[in-house]
Write a protein that holds these residues in place. Structure first.
Motif, PDB file in Angstrom:
ATOM      1  N   CYS A  69       8.587 -15.170   2.457  1.00 19.52           N
ATOM      2  CA  CYS A  69       7.866 -14.762   3.225  1.00 19.52           C
ATOM      3  C   CYS A  69       7.574 -14.813   4.642  1.00 19.52           C
ATOM      4  O   CYS A  69       7.762 -16.264   4.820  1.00 19.52           O
ATOM      5  CB  CYS A  69       6.441 -14.456   2.190  1.00 19.52           C
ATOM      6  N   LYS A 124       2.567 -13.816   7.730  1.00 23.75           N
ATOM      7  CA  LYS A 124       1.499 -12.560   7.286  1.00 23.75           C
ATOM      8  C   LYS A 124       1.738 -12.609   5.589  1.00 23.75           C
ATOM      9  O   LYS A 124       0.732 -11.713   5.287  1.00 23.75           O
ATOM     10  CB  LYS A 124       1.737 -11.349   8.017  1.00 23.75           C
ATOM     11  N   LEU A 154       0.512  -4.203   2.271  1.00 20.32           N
ATOM     12  CA  LEU A 154       0.221  -5.304   3.647  1.00 20.32           C
ATOM     13  C   LEU A 154       0.452  -4.539   4.762  1.00 20.32           C
ATOM     14  O   LEU A 154      -0.426  -4.695   5.698  1.00 20.32           O
ATOM     15  CB  LEU A 154       1.191  -6.307   3.462  1.00 20.32           C
ATOM     16  N   ASP A 155       1.507  -3.586   4.726  1.00 19.28           N
ATOM     17  CA  ASP A 155       1.514  -2.757   6.087  1.00 19.28           C
ATOM     18  C   ASP A 155       0.449  -1.727   6.290  1.00 19.28           C
ATOM     19  O   ASP A 155      -0.113  -1.525   7.496  1.00 19.28           O
ATOM     20  CB  ASP A 155       2.812  -1.966   6.143  1.00 19.28           C
ATOM     21  N   ARG A 194       4.392 -11.285   4.257  1.00 18.42           N
ATOM     22  CA  ARG A 194       5.258 -10.204   3.795  1.00 18.42           C
ATOM     23  C   ARG A 194       6.846 -10.592   3.348  1.00 18.42           C
ATOM     24  O   ARG A 194       7.149 -11.529   3.712  1.00 18.42           O
ATOM     25  CB  ARG A 194       5.501  -9.355   5.130  1.00 18.42           C
ATOM     26  N   HIS A 234       4.156  -4.454  -2.585  1.00 13.97           N
ATOM     27  CA  HIS A 234       3.189  -5.504  -1.695  1.00 13.97           C
ATOM     28  C   HIS A 234       3.417  -5.461  -0.439  1.00 13.97           C
ATOM     29  O   HIS A 234       2.373  -5.535   0.360  1.00 13.97           O
ATOM     30  CB  HIS A 234       3.724  -6.875  -2.401  1.00 13.97           C
ATOM     31  N   ASN A 235       4.781  -5.310   0.205  1.00 13.83           N
ATOM     32  CA  ASN A 235       4.931  -5.159   1.536  1.00 13.83           C
ATOM     33  C   ASN A 235       4.237  -3.819   2.041  1.00 13.83           C
ATOM     34  O   ASN A 235       3.538  -3.753   3.056  1.00 13.83           O
ATOM     35  CB  ASN A 235       6.157  -5.085   1.806  1.00 13.83           C
TER      36      ASN A 235
END
Length: 423
Positions: A257, A260, A375-376, A262, A371-372
């Motif tokens: 990751c 952040k 997060l974006d 990611r 999850h990504n």
């Protein structure tokens, strides 16, 4: 071929096309929907009548059932006392709905619609794509029962399984788009200091690398069918197997990751797979362009020590090594928090009640990709970092000479930087 045979052939082709795009409800689903319709009518009728009015008689109840089109005697068993159960189920359904953000549903729906894949999501009952996404996100984010979801969407539990795993397969097809290793300018923008610039200076010191990402892993508990155990099937042995952890009773999730949180890399394997970053290490050696000049990954002990991957000293010889290990430990917390956030949002990962490794892998990969996505979108669910998340290994992994030399060089530069600050 005469005209009649031609007509029959065309008719069969049309029927096949229709069956692919729409399939009728199964008898079980039809019964469930009829029951649900009757219960809703009864609840509405009860709510509309004054509280002082006595409840309907059995005769009125039977007449009400008989007035519904296509309702057979199989639903006559429904009782008026189900109103309290209905209120409970309605409240539970509303709670589930509120836990899944509508913006997230729309974003994932648009993502699937914009994908090049034309594969139709499975399931005999044709749900809209947005409802399919809502159903799947509900199962991923909350540990709700399939029965609760079944009542919420008026579907059989078996059909929910098909829809959910079809959704995961569709999301998995977007892996290259949603879990990407940064290159070029994107990689340069992702770099961050080896230690905190707010408290320490010297991050631009020549030779001290910038970090591209943190490498680590976690484990996801998995239900393993009893038949998958490679032991004798005697009764005492079966009892012993239930008490002991089988190597494949969990899924290994290896991650990289960025700062952040990611995910840049995701590798899923069976619990018996003891590899720790070897495949990734080989890939980075063979493709040096994947790492910006002077950059590195950091990982806990047990991972390979190479020119691209820095690991701690397993044996400390004094203040210098302790200082270096402390700097790395601050970076490991980035991954620990990302994993905790992943499991907090997707609570289905607490325990995968799935007897198939391939399906379990699809669910875990789907959670990592979403999850990504979230997060974006700026949607972060903060999880609590538990001790088991911070997996440590005392033994050092594979080492190469170039990795040892680079770690020692960085150690000297860091110690010199701290000595300069203390003067």
């Amino acid at each position: 071929m005469d005209v009649s045979e031609y007509v029959v052939s065309v008719g069969r082709a049309v029927l096949d096309m229709v069956e692919q795009e729409w399939q009728p409800l199964s008898p079980g689903e039809l019964d469930q929907r009829l029951d649900q319709a009757v219960e809703e009518i009864l609840e509405a009728d009860l709510m509309a009548k004054p509280k002082t009015q006595p409840p309907p008689t059995n005769t009125m109840f039977v007449q009400l059932l008989q007035s519904q089109a296509n309702v057979g005697p199989q639903v006559v068993h429904t009782e008026i006392t189900t109103s309290s159960l209905l209120e409970e189920e309605t409240a539970a359904s509303q709670e589930v709905l509120e836990t899944v953000d509508s913006a997230a549903v729309k974003y994932v729906t648009d993502l699937l619609q914009s994908s090049k894949s034309s594969t139709r999501l499975a399931g005999r009952a044709r749900l809209s794509l947005s409802h399919t996404v809502l159903l799947s996100l509900t199962l991923l984010t909350e540990r709700v029962s399939y029965r609760s979801v079944s009542r919420r969407f008026h579907l059989e539990k078996g059909n929910i399984h098909r829809i959910f795993f079809s959704f995961c397969e569709r999301i998995n097809m977007l892996e290259e788009k949603l879990i990407r290793w940064p290159v070029g300018k994107e990689a340069l923008d992702a770099l961050f200091p080896l230690y905190n610039p707010e408290t320490k200076k010297g991050n631009e010191e020549q030779g001290v690398p910038q970090v591209l990402g943190v490498l680590g892993h976690t484990q996801i508990p998995l239900r393993l069918p009893i038949g998958n155990y490679d032991v004798e099937s005697t009764a005492p042995e079966v009892k012993r197997m239930k008490k002991e952890d089988h190597p494949d009773s969990w899924v290994n999730l290896e991650l990289v990751c960025d700062q952040k949180g990611r995910f840049l890399h995701c590798r899923i394997s069976k619990g018996s797979d003891m590899d720790r970053g070897s495949a990734l290490s080989d890939k980075l050696k063979q493709n040096p362009e994947l790492m910006p000049s002077g950059s590195c990954l950091v990982a806990r002990a047990g991972y390979p020590l190479t020119a691209q991957i820095l690991t701690p000293y397993t044996t400390s010889h004094g203040t210098r090594e302790d200082l270096y290990n402390k700097m790395l430990e601050e970076q490991f917390q980035i991954l620990d928090k990302a994993v905790a956030n992943l499991k907090a949002r997707f609570q289905r990962l607490r325990y995968l009640d799935i007897g198939s490794y391939e399906r379990a892998r699809a669910v875990v990969l789907t959670a990592c990709m979403l999850h990504n996505v979230f997060l974006d979108m700026g949607q972060v669910v903060l999880g609590e970092v538990k001790k088991e998340e911070a997996i440590t290994q005392e033994r050092e992994g594979e080492v190469d000479e170039e990795g040892v030399c680079r770690r020692d060089t960085i150690l000297d530069l860091l110690f010199k930087s701290f000595d300069t600050e203390s003067v």
